[in-house]
Design a protein around this motif. Structure first.
Motif, PDB file in Angstrom:
ATOM      1  N   UNK A   1      23.223  31.745  27.596  1.00 25.31           N
ATOM      2  CA  UNK A   1      24.550  31.757  28.199  1.00 25.31           C
ATOM      3  C   UNK A   1      25.451  30.841  27.373  1.00 25.31           C
ATOM      4  N   UNK A   2      26.263  31.423  26.497  1.00 24.17           N
ATOM      5  CA  UNK A   2      27.102  30.636  25.595  1.00 24.17           C
ATOM      6  C   UNK A   2      28.160  29.835  26.343  1.00 24.17           C
ATOM      7  N   UNK A   3      28.642  30.367  27.457  1.00 24.12           N
ATOM      8  CA  UNK A   3      29.673  29.683  28.240  1.00 24.12           C
ATOM      9  C   UNK A   3      29.009  28.644  29.145  1.00 24.12           C
ATOM     10  N   UNK A   4      29.512  27.416  29.103  1.00 25.78           N
ATOM     11  CA  UNK A   4      28.939  26.350  29.917  1.00 25.78           C
ATOM     12  C   UNK A   4      28.969  26.706  31.399  1.00 25.78           C
ATOM     13  N   UNK A   5      27.886  26.400  32.080  1.00 32.87           N
ATOM     14  CA  UNK A   5      27.788  26.633  33.526  1.00 32.87           C
ATOM     15  C   UNK A   5      27.936  25.285  34.210  1.00 32.87           C
ATOM     16  N   UNK A   6      29.042  25.116  34.918  1.00 32.10           N
ATOM     17  CA  UNK A   6      29.271  23.871  35.645  1.00 32.10           C
ATOM     18  C   UNK A   6      28.604  23.958  37.006  1.00 32.10           C
ATOM     19  N   UNK A   7      27.816  22.942  37.333  1.00 31.79           N
ATOM     20  CA  UNK A   7      27.123  22.905  38.620  1.00 31.79           C
ATOM     21  C   UNK A   7      27.882  22.003  39.576  1.00 31.79           C
ATOM     22  N   UNK A   8      27.982  22.433  40.823  1.00 28.79           N
ATOM     23  CA  UNK A   8      28.646  21.652  41.853  1.00 28.79           C
ATOM     24  C   UNK A   8      27.728  20.592  42.425  1.00 28.79           C
ATOM     25  N   UNK A   9      28.215  19.865  43.398  1.00 25.49           N
ATOM     26  CA  UNK A   9      27.435  18.805  44.047  1.00 25.49           C
ATOM     27  C   UNK A   9      26.181  19.353  44.725  1.00 25.49           C
ATOM     28  N   UNK A  10      26.236  20.641  45.116  1.00 29.11           N
ATOM     29  CA  UNK A  10      25.066  21.261  45.759  1.00 29.11           C
ATOM     30  C   UNK A  10      24.047  21.772  44.747  1.00 29.11           C
ATOM     31  N   UNK A  11      24.321  21.570  43.441  1.00 27.36           N
ATOM     32  CA  UNK A  11      23.389  22.005  42.406  1.00 27.36           C
ATOM     33  C   UNK A  11      23.521  23.463  42.014  1.00 27.36           C
ATOM     34  N   UNK A  12      24.478  24.162  42.590  1.00 23.13           N
ATOM     35  CA  UNK A  12      24.696  25.581  42.281  1.00 23.13           C
ATOM     36  C   UNK A  12      25.923  25.740  41.392  1.00 23.13           C
ATOM     37  N   UNK A  13      26.009  26.845  40.644  1.00 22.78           N
ATOM     38  CA  UNK A  13      27.175  27.067  39.784  1.00 22.78           C
ATOM     39  C   UNK A  13      28.470  27.027  40.589  1.00 22.78           C
TER      40      UNK A  13
ATOM     41  N   UNK B   1      30.859  33.872  39.307  1.00 23.93           N
ATOM     42  CA  UNK B   1      30.485  34.748  38.202  1.00 23.93           C
ATOM     43  C   UNK B   1      29.086  34.458  37.682  1.00 23.93           C
ATOM     44  N   UNK B   2      28.548  33.304  38.020  1.00 19.61           N
ATOM     45  CA  UNK B   2      27.203  32.949  37.567  1.00 19.61           C
ATOM     46  C   UNK B   2      26.158  33.116  38.664  1.00 19.61           C
TER      47      UNK B   2
ATOM     48  N   UNK C   1      11.011  23.723  45.876  1.00 18.34           N
ATOM     49  CA  UNK C   1      12.356  23.350  45.448  1.00 18.34           C
ATOM     50  C   UNK C   1      12.850  24.306  44.377  1.00 18.34           C
ATOM     51  N   UNK C   2      14.165  24.273  44.155  1.00 16.99           N
ATOM     52  CA  UNK C   2      14.775  25.040  43.083  1.00 16.99           C
ATOM     53  C   UNK C   2      15.767  24.129  42.371  1.00 16.99           C
ATOM     54  N   UNK C   3      15.746  24.140  41.044  1.00 18.45           N
ATOM     55  CA  UNK C   3      16.712  23.371  40.274  1.00 18.45           C
ATOM     56  C   UNK C   3      17.323  24.253  39.198  1.00 18.45           C
ATOM     57  N   UNK C   4      18.561  23.921  38.824  1.00 22.91           N
ATOM     58  CA  UNK C   4      19.291  24.639  37.777  1.00 22.91           C
ATOM     59  C   UNK C   4      19.751  23.639  36.735  1.00 22.91           C
ATOM     60  N   UNK C   5      19.839  24.121  35.506  1.00 25.02           N
ATOM     61  CA  UNK C   5      20.254  23.242  34.420  1.00 25.02           C
ATOM     62  C   UNK C   5      20.876  24.101  33.327  1.00 25.02           C
ATOM     63  N   UNK C   6      21.948  23.620  32.699  1.00 23.25           N
ATOM     64  CA  UNK C   6      22.531  24.297  31.547  1.00 23.25           C
ATOM     65  C   UNK C   6      22.632  23.303  30.412  1.00 23.25           C
ATOM     66  N   UNK C   7      22.083  23.682  29.241  1.00 25.39           N
ATOM     67  CA  UNK C   7      22.143  22.810  28.074  1.00 25.39           C
ATOM     68  C   UNK C   7      21.929  23.644  26.817  1.00 25.39           C
TER      69      UNK C   7
ATOM     70  N   UNK D   1      23.446  26.085  25.412  1.00 25.49           N
ATOM     71  CA  UNK D   1      23.620  27.532  25.609  1.00 25.49           C
ATOM     72  C   UNK D   1      22.439  28.211  26.315  1.00 25.49           C
ATOM     73  N   UNK D   2      21.655  27.442  27.063  1.00 23.67           N
ATOM     74  CA  UNK D   2      20.577  28.012  27.870  1.00 23.67           C
ATOM     75  C   UNK D   2      20.750  27.569  29.321  1.00 23.67           C
ATOM     76  N   UNK D   3      20.715  28.538  30.218  1.00 23.17           N
ATOM     77  CA  UNK D   3      20.784  28.309  31.655  1.00 23.17           C
ATOM     78  C   UNK D   3      19.352  28.423  32.171  1.00 23.17           C
ATOM     79  N   UNK D   4      18.856  27.367  32.808  1.00 27.92           N
ATOM     80  CA  UNK D   4      17.456  27.332  33.245  1.00 27.92           C
ATOM     81  C   UNK D   4      17.370  27.226  34.761  1.00 27.92           C
ATOM     82  N   UNK D   5      16.579  28.096  35.341  1.00 25.27           N
ATOM     83  CA  UNK D   5      16.274  28.092  36.776  1.00 25.27           C
ATOM     84  C   UNK D   5      14.798  27.759  36.909  1.00 25.27           C
ATOM     85  N   UNK D   6      14.485  26.716  37.690  1.00 30.01           N
ATOM     86  CA  UNK D   6      13.088  26.339  37.944  1.00 30.01           C
ATOM     87  C   UNK D   6      12.825  26.382  39.440  1.00 30.01           C
ATOM     88  N   UNK D   7      11.733  27.025  39.795  1.00 31.25           N
ATOM     89  CA  UNK D   7      11.298  27.068  41.180  1.00 31.25           C
ATOM     90  C   UNK D   7       9.899  26.467  41.221  1.00 31.25           C
TER      91      UNK D   7
END
Length: 79
Positions: free
Chosen positions: A24-36, A40-41, A59-65, A67-73
């Motif tokens: 994901x070339x476009x940065x994904x900003x995460x809110x206080x709840x940890x979601x985009x 659109x994301x 648990x579920x966590x999200x991370x963008x760094x 140009x990679x968007x990572x979802x971990x469960x």
């Protein structure tokens, strides 16, 4: 034009981790709840994934760094 998705599943110390990485070339900003911040994301769909993980004691966590968007469960493994 890049359509890359990496998937991995790990089991260790009584837990199972599912990891999904999406280019994901476009940065994904995460809110206080940890979601985009922007729908659109897939923020609303990810709420369901998080609820399903938590219902099973996980648990579920999200991370963008880099140009990679990572979802971990992380889920406890059934004995």
């Amino acid at each position: 034009e890049k359509r890359l998705i990496r998937v991995a599943v790990y089991a260790q110390n009584g837990f199972v981790m599912l990891r999904f990485e999406n280019y994901c070339a476009q940065e994904v900003e995460l809110g206080a709840d940890g979601l985009p911040r922007r729908n659109t994301h897939g923020g609303s769909d990810l709420r369901g994934v998080r609820a399903a993980a938590e219902k099973r004691g996980g648990t579920m966590t999200l991370h963008w760094e880099n140009e990679w968007f990572t979802l971990r469960v992380l889920l406890p493994q059934k004995s």
